[in-house]
Design an enzyme around this catalytic site. Structure first.
Site, PDB file in Angstrom:
ATOM      1  N   ARG A 150       0.821  -1.216   0.000  1.00 35.39           N
ATOM      2  CA  ARG A 150       0.000   0.000   0.000  1.00 35.39           C
ATOM      3  C   ARG A 150       0.852   1.263   0.000  1.00 35.39           C
ATOM      4  O   ARG A 150       0.425   2.311   0.482  1.00 35.39           O
ATOM      5  CB  ARG A 150      -0.986   0.025   1.175  1.00 35.39           C
ATOM      6  CG  ARG A 150      -2.083  -1.035   1.060  1.00 35.39           C
ATOM      7  CD  ARG A 150      -3.131  -0.847   2.141  1.00 35.39           C
ATOM      8  NE  ARG A 150      -4.105  -1.926   2.089  1.00 35.39           N
ATOM      9  CZ  ARG A 150      -4.806  -2.357   3.126  1.00 35.39           C
ATOM     10  NH1 ARG A 150      -4.638  -1.801   4.320  1.00 35.39           N
ATOM     11  NH2 ARG A 150      -5.667  -3.333   3.005  1.00 35.39           N
ATOM     12  N   ARG A 178      -3.243   5.811  -0.128  1.00 33.39           N
ATOM     13  CA  ARG A 178      -3.945   6.749   0.747  1.00 33.39           C
ATOM     14  C   ARG A 178      -3.072   7.599   1.648  1.00 33.39           C
ATOM     15  O   ARG A 178      -3.516   8.647   2.122  1.00 33.39           O
ATOM     16  CB  ARG A 178      -4.931   5.954   1.616  1.00 33.39           C
ATOM     17  CG  ARG A 178      -5.960   5.196   0.802  1.00 33.39           C
ATOM     18  CD  ARG A 178      -6.736   4.217   1.653  1.00 33.39           C
ATOM     19  NE  ARG A 178      -5.894   3.156   2.181  1.00 33.39           N
ATOM     20  CZ  ARG A 178      -6.332   2.198   2.997  1.00 33.39           C
ATOM     21  NH1 ARG A 178      -7.605   2.186   3.348  1.00 33.39           N
ATOM     22  NH2 ARG A 178      -5.515   1.265   3.421  1.00 33.39           N
ATOM     23  N   ARG A 238      -6.516  11.376  -7.414  1.00 32.74           N
ATOM     24  CA  ARG A 238      -7.715  10.549  -7.489  1.00 32.74           C
ATOM     25  C   ARG A 238      -8.977  11.291  -7.057  1.00 32.74           C
ATOM     26  O   ARG A 238     -10.051  10.695  -6.982  1.00 32.74           O
ATOM     27  CB  ARG A 238      -7.535   9.309  -6.598  1.00 32.74           C
ATOM     28  CG  ARG A 238      -7.805   8.006  -7.333  1.00 32.74           C
ATOM     29  CD  ARG A 238      -8.195   6.916  -6.385  1.00 32.74           C
ATOM     30  NE  ARG A 238      -9.588   7.011  -6.006  1.00 32.74           N
ATOM     31  CZ  ARG A 238     -10.128   6.390  -4.970  1.00 32.74           C
ATOM     32  NH1 ARG A 238      -9.375   5.647  -4.196  1.00 32.74           N
ATOM     33  NH2 ARG A 238     -11.412   6.513  -4.699  1.00 32.74           N
ATOM     34  N   ASP A 264      -6.510  -3.189  -7.499  1.00 30.67           N
ATOM     35  CA  ASP A 264      -7.225  -3.770  -6.366  1.00 30.67           C
ATOM     36  C   ASP A 264      -7.464  -5.235  -6.671  1.00 30.67           C
ATOM     37  O   ASP A 264      -7.587  -5.622  -7.843  1.00 30.67           O
ATOM     38  CB  ASP A 264      -8.556  -3.054  -6.127  1.00 30.67           C
ATOM     39  CG  ASP A 264      -9.214  -3.497  -4.824  1.00 30.67           C
ATOM     40  OD1 ASP A 264      -8.943  -2.864  -3.788  1.00 30.67           O
ATOM     41  OD2 ASP A 264      -9.973  -4.491  -4.846  1.00 30.67           O
ATOM     42  N   TYR A 266     -14.854 -12.895  -0.407  1.00 31.91           N
ATOM     43  CA  TYR A 266     -15.672 -11.740  -0.788  1.00 31.91           C
ATOM     44  C   TYR A 266     -16.893 -12.168  -1.596  1.00 31.91           C
ATOM     45  O   TYR A 266     -18.011 -11.672  -1.377  1.00 31.91           O
ATOM     46  CB  TYR A 266     -14.847 -10.749  -1.603  1.00 31.91           C
ATOM     47  CG  TYR A 266     -13.915  -9.893  -0.782  1.00 31.91           C
ATOM     48  CD1 TYR A 266     -14.411  -9.004   0.177  1.00 31.91           C
ATOM     49  CD2 TYR A 266     -12.547  -9.952  -0.960  1.00 31.91           C
ATOM     50  CE1 TYR A 266     -13.562  -8.209   0.928  1.00 31.91           C
ATOM     51  CE2 TYR A 266     -11.680  -9.156  -0.209  1.00 31.91           C
ATOM     52  CZ  TYR A 266     -12.201  -8.292   0.736  1.00 31.91           C
ATOM     53  OH  TYR A 266     -11.354  -7.514   1.481  1.00 31.91           O
TER      54      TYR A 266
END
Length: 355
Positions: free
Chosen positions: A38, A42, A51, A87, A162
């Site tokens: 990561r 973020r 973004r 992702d 998921y």
């Protein structure tokens, strides 16, 4: 074909002698290589600006934006490898699964897979489904030069979790109910996901990725016997499918201390270790013939310079006897992490391990 257009089984010349790939191959390195899970995302203000107003999954389909976001931490932190910005649900979206990534929640699937009829949702993935990946990696390898690019995908178990749960879960009750109650359906589900995952990794390698990482984020929810019987075969199928390309294959999961040996047996060249198990103990569990990646606790980055250096040195000391070591966090960079701390950490590791 392999990365940077080299024939399958041969490493790309531009990145072959990089510290990162040398460590993955368990060869002597000029310094311990560093990258962060990561790292592209973020925690970086430039990422948030790039973004702004663009939904997550849409951002993954814009080649120029993907390239820019992937390059941001390389420019800022001087890390030894880039990780492709994407992702784990991107290949599922690409084959038509009705899902979205909801802010603050994660991937949410409109029609969970609960029956054999539901498997019809899972068709094969073709390169044309993800042409934006090929384009983005082409842009990236032209910019990165000798810096390796890591491609990645979600492992079959985590993707299945998921799909069966319909979104994130703490208990995986529906996924485990299928695994225990209908093992044939479960095996067929994971087998299809293994094919989709392998196809997605092949696209990335053939476009120019120098290594790949398989994220089995939720495998730590499994007992070793269940992992061996119900999960390992599908992960092994993925690793086997890309073995001929000759690029390092990394396997990482969270809370997988009891599974480290099995995750290595699935076919990884490098086993990622979370922050719960010291690297010297992890090496004992995994056994010889594998490099390790990890494993600083991401929360240490909030504790101040002295604490970061002390804990980083502990990781390096534990890794001193390893056949190969790639320094990383024991999980992903947290969103509120100060980017300057990461930059200083890279410099610290490089300085401490200079040979």
């Amino acid at each position: 074909m392999s990365a940077n257009g080299s024939p399958a089984g041969q490493q790309p010349t531009a990145t072959y002698d990089s510290a990162f790939l040398k460590a993955c191959r368990r060869e002597p390195v000029p310094h311990t290589p560093v990258w962060f899970m990561r790292q592209a995302g973020r925690s970086l203000p430039e990422y948030l600006k790039a973004r702004e107003g663009i939904p997550m999954l849409e951002s993954c389909t814009r080649p120029e934006l993907v390239a820019e976001i992937t390059l941001q931490p390389v420019r800022r932190h001087n890390v030894d490898a880039a990780i492709y910005y994407s992702d784990i649900v991107v290949p599922l979206k690409a084959i038509g699964i009705d899902l979205d990534i909801k802010p603050g929640v994660g991937p949410v699937v409109a029609h969970p897979i609960r029956t054999r009829a539901d498997l019809a949702q899972l068709r094969d993935l073709t390169p044309d489904d993800v042409s934006y990946v090929t384009e983005a990696i082409g842009l990236l390898t032209a910019e990165l030069g000798p810096t390796p690019l890591i491609g990645f995908a979600g492992a079959p178990f985590t993707l299945a979790s998921y799909l069966v749960e319909g979104g994130p879960s703490r208990t995986y009750e529906n996924a485990k109910a299928m695994m225990y109650g209908d093992p044939e359906l479960w095996a067929d589900l994971l087998d299809r996901l293994a094919d989709i995952t392998a196809a997605f990794l092949k696209v990335q390698i053939e476009a120019g990725a120098s290594a790949v990482q398989l994220f089995d984020s939720w495998a730590g929810a499994l007992a070793p016997a269940d992992y061996r019987r119900s999960v390992l075969p599908a992960s092994a199928k993925v690793f086997d499918a890309v073995a001929g390309y000759g690029v390092p294959r990394i396997h990482f999961g969270v809370g997988t201390g009891e599974l480290l040996k099995l995750m290595g047996e699935a076919g990884a060249d490098v086993v990622g270790v979370d922050y719960r198990v010291p690297l010297d103990e992890a090496a004992r569990r995994v056994g010889p013939g594998k490099a390790l990646q990890g494993n600083l606790d991401p929360t240490v980055l909030f504790a101040g310079k002295e604490a970061v250096e002390t804990k980083a040195r502990e990781v390096l000391d534990a890794a001193a006897g390893l056949e190969g070591h790639v320094f990383n966090l024991g999980h992903g960079v947290m969103p509120s992490t100060d980017p300057d701390v990461l930059t200083r950490l890279v410099e610290f590791v490089h300085t401490e391990t200079a040979r």
